[in-house]
Design a protein around this motif. Structure first.
Motif, PDB file in Angstrom:
ATOM      1  N   LEU A 154     -15.389  31.466 -10.807  1.00 23.48           N
ATOM      2  CA  LEU A 154     -15.784  30.466  -9.822  1.00 23.48           C
ATOM      3  C   LEU A 154     -16.491  29.350 -10.573  1.00 23.48           C
ATOM      4  O   LEU A 154     -17.560  29.556 -11.153  1.00 23.48           O
ATOM      5  N   ALA A 155     -15.869  28.159 -10.583  1.00 20.86           N
ATOM      6  CA  ALA A 155     -16.467  26.995 -11.245  1.00 20.86           C
ATOM      7  C   ALA A 155     -16.632  25.919 -10.180  1.00 20.86           C
ATOM      8  O   ALA A 155     -15.681  25.192  -9.843  1.00 20.86           O
ATOM      9  N   GLU A 156     -17.815  25.847  -9.640  1.00 18.56           N
ATOM     10  CA  GLU A 156     -18.102  24.943  -8.523  1.00 18.56           C
ATOM     11  C   GLU A 156     -18.704  23.637  -9.054  1.00 18.56           C
ATOM     12  O   GLU A 156     -19.808  23.630  -9.597  1.00 18.56           O
ATOM     13  N   PRO A 157     -17.978  22.525  -8.909  1.00 23.02           N
ATOM     14  CA  PRO A 157     -18.503  21.241  -9.410  1.00 23.02           C
ATOM     15  C   PRO A 157     -19.804  20.864  -8.697  1.00 23.02           C
ATOM     16  O   PRO A 157     -19.960  21.080  -7.487  1.00 23.02           O
ATOM     17  N   LEU A 158     -20.732  20.312  -9.461  1.00 22.92           N
ATOM     18  CA  LEU A 158     -22.009  19.871  -8.898  1.00 22.92           C
ATOM     19  C   LEU A 158     -21.967  18.372  -8.663  1.00 22.92           C
ATOM     20  O   LEU A 158     -21.546  17.614  -9.544  1.00 22.92           O
ATOM     21  N   PRO A 159     -22.388  17.929  -7.486  1.00 19.62           N
ATOM     22  CA  PRO A 159     -22.352  16.484  -7.199  1.00 19.62           C
ATOM     23  C   PRO A 159     -23.359  15.724  -8.060  1.00 19.62           C
ATOM     24  O   PRO A 159     -24.395  16.268  -8.468  1.00 19.62           O
ATOM     25  N   LEU A 160     -23.053  14.454  -8.311  1.00 15.98           N
ATOM     26  CA  LEU A 160     -24.002  13.618  -9.033  1.00 15.98           C
ATOM     27  C   LEU A 160     -25.310  13.519  -8.273  1.00 15.98           C
ATOM     28  O   LEU A 160     -26.397  13.615  -8.859  1.00 15.98           O
ATOM     29  N   ASP A 161     -25.201  13.316  -6.962  1.00  9.30           N
ATOM     30  CA  ASP A 161     -26.394  13.242  -6.122  1.00  9.30           C
ATOM     31  C   ASP A 161     -25.981  13.653  -4.721  1.00  9.30           C
ATOM     32  O   ASP A 161     -25.106  13.028  -4.107  1.00  9.30           O
TER      33      ASP A 161
ATOM     34  N   THR B 158     -27.450  13.308  -2.074  1.00 11.00           N
ATOM     35  CA  THR B 158     -27.780  12.272  -1.081  1.00 11.00           C
ATOM     36  C   THR B 158     -26.672  11.231  -0.972  1.00 11.00           C
ATOM     37  O   THR B 158     -26.486  10.606   0.075  1.00 11.00           O
ATOM     38  N   PHE B 159     -25.936  11.022  -2.060  1.00 13.13           N
ATOM     39  CA  PHE B 159     -24.865  10.022  -2.074  1.00 13.13           C
ATOM     40  C   PHE B 159     -23.554  10.706  -2.457  1.00 13.13           C
ATOM     41  O   PHE B 159     -23.090  10.612  -3.610  1.00 13.13           O
ATOM     42  N   PRO B 160     -22.942  11.420  -1.543  1.00 10.37           N
ATOM     43  CA  PRO B 160     -21.714  12.163  -1.867  1.00 10.37           C
ATOM     44  C   PRO B 160     -20.580  11.266  -2.313  1.00 10.37           C
ATOM     45  O   PRO B 160     -19.681  11.719  -3.023  1.00 10.37           O
ATOM     46  N   GLU B 161     -20.614   9.975  -1.930  1.00  8.64           N
ATOM     47  CA  GLU B 161     -19.543   9.066  -2.328  1.00  8.64           C
ATOM     48  C   GLU B 161     -19.530   8.805  -3.832  1.00  8.64           C
ATOM     49  O   GLU B 161     -18.541   8.310  -4.376  1.00  8.64           O
ATOM     50  N   TRP B 162     -20.609   9.159  -4.518  1.00  8.08           N
ATOM     51  CA  TRP B 162     -20.638   8.994  -5.974  1.00  8.08           C
ATOM     52  C   TRP B 162     -19.747  10.006  -6.687  1.00  8.08           C
ATOM     53  O   TRP B 162     -19.420   9.841  -7.851  1.00  8.08           O
ATOM     54  N   GLY B 163     -19.400  11.061  -5.965  1.00  3.45           N
ATOM     55  CA  GLY B 163     -18.496  12.033  -6.542  1.00  3.45           C
ATOM     56  C   GLY B 163     -19.209  13.141  -7.321  1.00  3.45           C
ATOM     57  O   GLY B 163     -20.435  13.284  -7.285  1.00  3.45           O
ATOM     58  N   ASP B 164     -18.409  13.912  -8.028  1.00  3.99           N
ATOM     59  CA  ASP B 164     -18.938  15.057  -8.766  1.00  3.99           C
ATOM     60  C   ASP B 164     -19.371  14.660 -10.171  1.00  3.99           C
ATOM     61  O   ASP B 164     -18.838  13.723 -10.779  1.00  3.99           O
ATOM     62  N   SER B 165     -20.322  15.422 -10.689  1.00  2.00           N
ATOM     63  CA  SER B 165     -20.761  15.250 -12.072  1.00  2.00           C
ATOM     64  C   SER B 165     -19.837  16.053 -13.002  1.00  2.00           C
ATOM     65  O   SER B 165     -18.892  16.707 -12.549  1.00  2.00           O
ATOM     66  N   ARG B 166     -20.119  16.037 -14.283  1.00  2.00           N
ATOM     67  CA  ARG B 166     -19.333  16.837 -15.225  1.00  2.00           C
ATOM     68  C   ARG B 166     -19.901  18.244 -15.372  1.00  2.00           C
ATOM     69  O   ARG B 166     -19.465  18.997 -16.236  1.00  2.00           O
ATOM     70  N   TYR B 167     -20.832  18.623 -14.489  1.00  2.00           N
ATOM     71  CA  TYR B 167     -21.446  19.948 -14.545  1.00  2.00           C
ATOM     72  C   TYR B 167     -20.862  20.833 -13.445  1.00  2.00           C
ATOM     73  O   TYR B 167     -20.462  20.354 -12.378  1.00  2.00           O
ATOM     74  N   VAL B 168     -20.824  22.130 -13.732  1.00  2.00           N
ATOM     75  CA  VAL B 168     -20.358  23.093 -12.742  1.00  2.00           C
ATOM     76  C   VAL B 168     -21.349  24.243 -12.664  1.00  2.00           C
ATOM     77  O   VAL B 168     -22.116  24.501 -13.604  1.00  2.00           O
ATOM     78  N   ARG B 169     -21.308  24.918 -11.522  1.00  2.00           N
ATOM     79  CA  ARG B 169     -22.005  26.204 -11.388  1.00  2.00           C
ATOM     80  C   ARG B 169     -20.976  27.277 -11.676  1.00  2.00           C
ATOM     81  O   ARG B 169     -19.956  27.370 -10.999  1.00  2.00           O
ATOM     82  N   LEU B 170     -21.238  28.095 -12.683  1.00  2.00           N
ATOM     83  CA  LEU B 170     -20.259  29.078 -13.139  1.00  2.00           C
ATOM     84  C   LEU B 170     -20.669  30.479 -12.708  1.00  2.00           C
ATOM     85  O   LEU B 170     -21.812  30.897 -12.921  1.00  2.00           O
ATOM     86  N   VAL B 171     -19.716  31.182 -12.118  1.00  2.00           N
ATOM     87  CA  VAL B 171     -19.895  32.593 -11.785  1.00  2.00           C
ATOM     88  C   VAL B 171     -18.685  33.346 -12.318  1.00  2.00           C
ATOM     89  O   VAL B 171     -17.536  33.008 -11.994  1.00  2.00           O
ATOM     90  N   LEU B 172     -18.940  34.344 -13.168  1.00  2.00           N
ATOM     91  CA  LEU B 172     -17.886  35.193 -13.705  1.00  2.00           C
ATOM     92  C   LEU B 172     -18.087  36.602 -13.175  1.00  2.00           C
ATOM     93  O   LEU B 172     -19.199  37.137 -13.190  1.00  2.00           O
TER      94      LEU B 172
END
Length: 589
Positions: free
Chosen positions: A153-160, A162-176
């Motif tokens: 499970l690699a869930e992308p983390l939003p940039l912010d 509060t501002f979802p229109e900014w899109g996702d960051s290059r970070y993910v929450r990883l669950v193996l």
């Protein structure tokens, strides 16, 4: 920076067995120092049904900048663009991978002394990394961990948020999630965390290939993304990547043929290559010095007159030597040594073991005190004979390491060098070259004056008539006894010549004693009446040198802390870079 490892169990196989595998007790919170901060291991939950171990790494951003010079040492762009404010303390990276290897070293090797049967047993695991940089996105995370049997499970983390229109960051929450041996899981993380971050906080050296192949054993040779993993892990140093790929291919072929790697890689028949290449004398000399230092059990070593750092480099390759100081009067030689040793590129742990300083053995130097051993390899013959007493006192009288190793040419052997004209020394800068008897006499008298015992040995092929090309003396300090009264003996104890006389060495009729207050390295200016001498190594000042020259000698010398040393005579006038010469009759204060 945070990572959790969770397992489940039953009454027969309790989940708390995780503590045995990790070698960390579930009832204790432990912390470990790292180069860039502190690692904490704790268990948020621990019972028979469910056990979770957490690794919390606190990174010191200031230490990261200072140790990495703000360059990321492996190309980490975050450290380059924002030295003190970046994601390194929070996002899983090579910092966390190194902490895993350090804190869970035995677990990663599959060792469990208390419960050996647990090490090779697959267990249900859930590994969570809250913030993981993923250059390539969630899809790449799946490509890397999926083939290893993990449910990803690699869930992308939003940039912010509060501002979802900014899109996702290059970070993910990883669950193996999956079932495998704990050692294999840790090795997966050790390799793939920095691969996903695509950066390392330290300079990648050739030994990283071995680290990669050890951690990738059993899975990397078959991984579909092998080329990407190898390239990123080795920071795109393609010469290292090609070597790693070739070795992985050999391992794959060997496994396919059910044979050893040596049986596959047999194009070169080493047994048929019987030609022996001569070992250079310089290499023999370094090996002889290393053998003496190993036998002496030295850990902190001085290389006095280190030149371009060949011996320093050899010492760095052996873990026994924990602190290595190379000193030379020539800044040009030190710059070349720094370049050859790649001190700006080696790993942080290696860099902490070595230091290069400028200094001269014509003066005592407080920086040289407290070391286990000192080496003067091919040094004494470059010193004017009248200055040898000053060198003698600086090393044997003031610094007083437990062991001193001295090598110097054997002039008797020069007749065996066909290219060396009769009567000439081996190097244009040699002030003299000693016979075996002259060297033994000098070394024996030095040992007698300063409370050392000395043994001798040959270096290089030994000729029955003229001896070996290089002669070596090993001085061992006689702790617990008064200075003086000791002399020399042959290696193996065939001759013991105990001396207690105060006769001078070839460099002067008597040694200079009692000048411990003189510190600093050779000055760049000449010394005249009442002038001060600048220490070029560290900017220290040796002030108040008066009455230099003539028969009066030096009447008083003040060192850096103002303490006086008086009564040293026999120091002739000094000028130019030499900073002074010692000769005539010297008398102790």
């Amino acid at each position: 920076m945070f990572l959790t490892i969770t397992t489940t169990g039953t009454t027969d196989r309790p989940a708390t067995d995780l503590g045995f595998l990790l070698h960390k007790h579930p009832d204790k919170a432990q912390q470990f120092s790292t180069s860039y901060g502190t690692a904490h291991v704790l268990y948020p939950e621990a019972d028979a049904e469910r056990c979770t171990a957490a690794l919390l790494l606190e990174v010191d951003p200031v230490a990261l900048v200072r140790r990495g010079q703000g360059k990321g040492r492996g190309g980490a762009p975050d450290s380059t663009l924002a030295q003190y404010v970046n994601d390194r303390p929070y996002a899983a990276s090579s910092l966390l991978a190194v902490a895993l290897r350090s804190v869970f070293a035995s677990a990663m090797k599959g060792q469990c002394a208390a419960r050996p049967e647990l090490a090779g047993r697959p267990i249900p695991l859930r590994i969570e990394v809250p913030v993981l940089p993923a250059r390539g996105g969630a899809a790449l995370v799946e490509k890397l961990f999926g083939p290893l049997g993990w449910s990803v499970l690699a869930e992308p983390l939003p940039l912010d948020e509060t501002f979802p229109e900014w899109g996702d960051s290059r970070y993910v929450r990883l669950v193996l999630e999956g079932e495998c041996e704990l050692a294999a899981a840790l090795r997966h993380l050790y390799v793939l965390l920095p691969v996903l971050d695509d950066a390392k906080h330290y300079w990648v050296t050739p030994d990283e290939v071995d680290k990669l192949l050890r951690a990738g054993e059993g899975w990397l040779e078959h991984h579909p993304e092998q080329r990407l993993i190898v390239g990123r892990y080795l920071a795109r140093r393609w010469s290292l990547a090609r070597e790693a790929m070739a070795r992985l291919e050999l391992e794959r072929l060997a496994e396919t043929d059910d044979a050893a790697v040596e049986e596959i890689d047999n194009a070169v028949d080493e047994e048929s290559d019987t030609e022996e290449k001569p070992v250079p004398l310089a290499v023999r000399r370094r090996e002889a010095v290393l053998d003496v230092l190993r036998t002496a059990g030295a850990a902190r070593v001085l290389d006095l007159g280190c030149g371009q750092g060949q011996l320093v480099g050899a010492l760095l390759k052996e873990g026994q030597f924990t602190e290595i100081v190379g000193m030379d009067v020539s800044m040009r030689a030190l710059h070349e040594a720094r370049r050859r040793l790649r001190l700006d590129r080696i790993s942080e742990r290696q860099a902490q073991r070595v230091r290069l300083v400028q200094g001269s053995l014509a003066y005592t130097d407080s920086r040289l005190k407290g070391y286990d051993a000192a080496v003067l390899s091919e040094v004494v013959e470059h010193v004017d004979p009248e200055r040898l007493p000053a060198l003698e006192y600086a090393v044997f009288g003031a610094a007083r390491p437990r062991t001193v190793v001295v090598t110097t040419p054997n002039v008797e052997y020069n007749v065996r060098w066909e290219s060396l004209p009769a009567g000439q020394v081996r190097h244009a800068d040699h002030r003299f070259e000693w016979t075996r008897e002259e060297f033994r006499r000098w070394a024996g008298e030095v040992a007698a004056r300063h409370g050392y015992e000395v043994t001798f040995g040959p270096v290089g092929p030994e000729d029955p008539e003229v001896g070996a090309p290089t002669q070596l003396a090993c001085f061992t300090r006689e702790d617990g006894g008064a200075r003086g009264g000791r002399g020399s003996r042959e290696v193996g104890g065939t001759r013991a010549d105990r001396k207690g006389s105060g006769k001078g060495s070839p460099g002067g009729e008597e040694g200079v004693k009692g000048a411990e207050g003189v510190e600093g390295s050779r000055g760049s200016k000449g010394v005249s009446r009442g002038e001060s001498v600048e220490g070029v190594a560290d900017g220290s000042r040796m002030g108040g040198v008066s009455d230099v020259g003539g028969t009066g000698g030096v009447r008083s010398v003040r060192d850096r802390d103002g303490s006086g040393v008086s009564g040293v005579s026999g120091v002739t006038g000094a000028s130019g870079v030499g900073g002074g010469s010692v000769g005539g009759k010297g008398a102790a204060a």
